[in-house]
Design an enzyme around this catalytic site. Sequence first.
Site, mmCIF file in Angstrom:
data_model
loop_
_atom_site.group_PDB
_atom_site.id
_atom_site.type_symbol
_atom_site.label_atom_id
_atom_site.label_comp_id
_atom_site.label_asym_id
_atom_site.label_seq_id
_atom_site.Cartn_x
_atom_site.Cartn_y
_atom_site.Cartn_z
ATOM 1 C CB VAL A 1 -0.923 0.031 1.237
ATOM 2 C CG1 VAL A 1 -1.764 1.307 1.254
ATOM 3 C CG2 VAL A 1 -1.816 -1.206 1.282
ATOM 4 C CB CYS A 2 1.030 4.228 0.417
ATOM 5 S SG CYS A 2 1.397 5.991 0.378
ATOM 6 C CB THR A 3 5.866 4.910 -0.018
ATOM 7 O OG1 THR A 3 5.512 4.999 1.366
ATOM 8 C CG2 THR A 3 5.544 6.232 -0.707
ATOM 9 C CB THR B 1 3.959 4.089 -5.165
ATOM 10 O OG1 THR B 1 4.437 4.355 -3.846
ATOM 11 C CG2 THR B 1 4.445 5.166 -6.114
ATOM 12 N N GLY C 1 -2.288 2.474 -4.586
ATOM 13 C CA GLY C 1 -1.787 3.834 -4.659
ATOM 14 C C GLY C 1 -1.695 4.465 -3.279
#
Length: 223
Positions: free
Chosen positions: A100-102, A120, A150
Amino acid sequence: MAISIGFLIFPQIQQLDLTGPYEVFTAAAGTRVDLVWKTREPVISSTGLAFQPNATFADSPQHDVFCIPGGAGVNALLEDEAVLDFVRRQAAGARLVTSVCTGSLVLGAAGLLQGRKAATHWYAMDFLQAFGTEPVAERVVRDGNLITAGGITSGIDFGLAVIAELLGAEEAETVQLALEYAPAPPFSSGTPDAASATVLAAARQRLSGSRQQREAILARMAS
């Protein structure tokens, strides 16, 4: 047998990257969720919330789904061989490798995104290219057994997509309704393209510290 889902947690984790999909996964039937870190000492998120690991790298089982959330603490993980080795071991045996995300940058640093498509946070998309990855600006991206989400709030969408993959659309929809997940944001500034120039500049400034640190780390890795 319960589906085993493991989250890597770490200091300065972005709590919603974890708690969004965690809520979805624990609401689904037939799942077991572990929080894994080097030790069982509490881990403090970037917003001050504490999380209690219930497994360590040494005693963690092999998980069916392995997930890496994001946050400012990701930067330290990019050069942490103990973390990267554990990520590689889990990825080798997992049915689904996810982030998830970074958190996807950690998968990249572990060598798991070469030639793959991944998502990301919008302000970290360019960093994916350093790992031979094709950045995709979508909330949930699937490439084989790799599922990446993202920015921060997309973790809920991601969680539902994973549950649909593992347990079927009806179970995912049941979880969605149980959580009353029907987003209707009061503003339309949730992406760089939709936000005003003033809001975008303010957001970039707010995130600049972590980004500059990440740039320095990736420069060292490339040298």
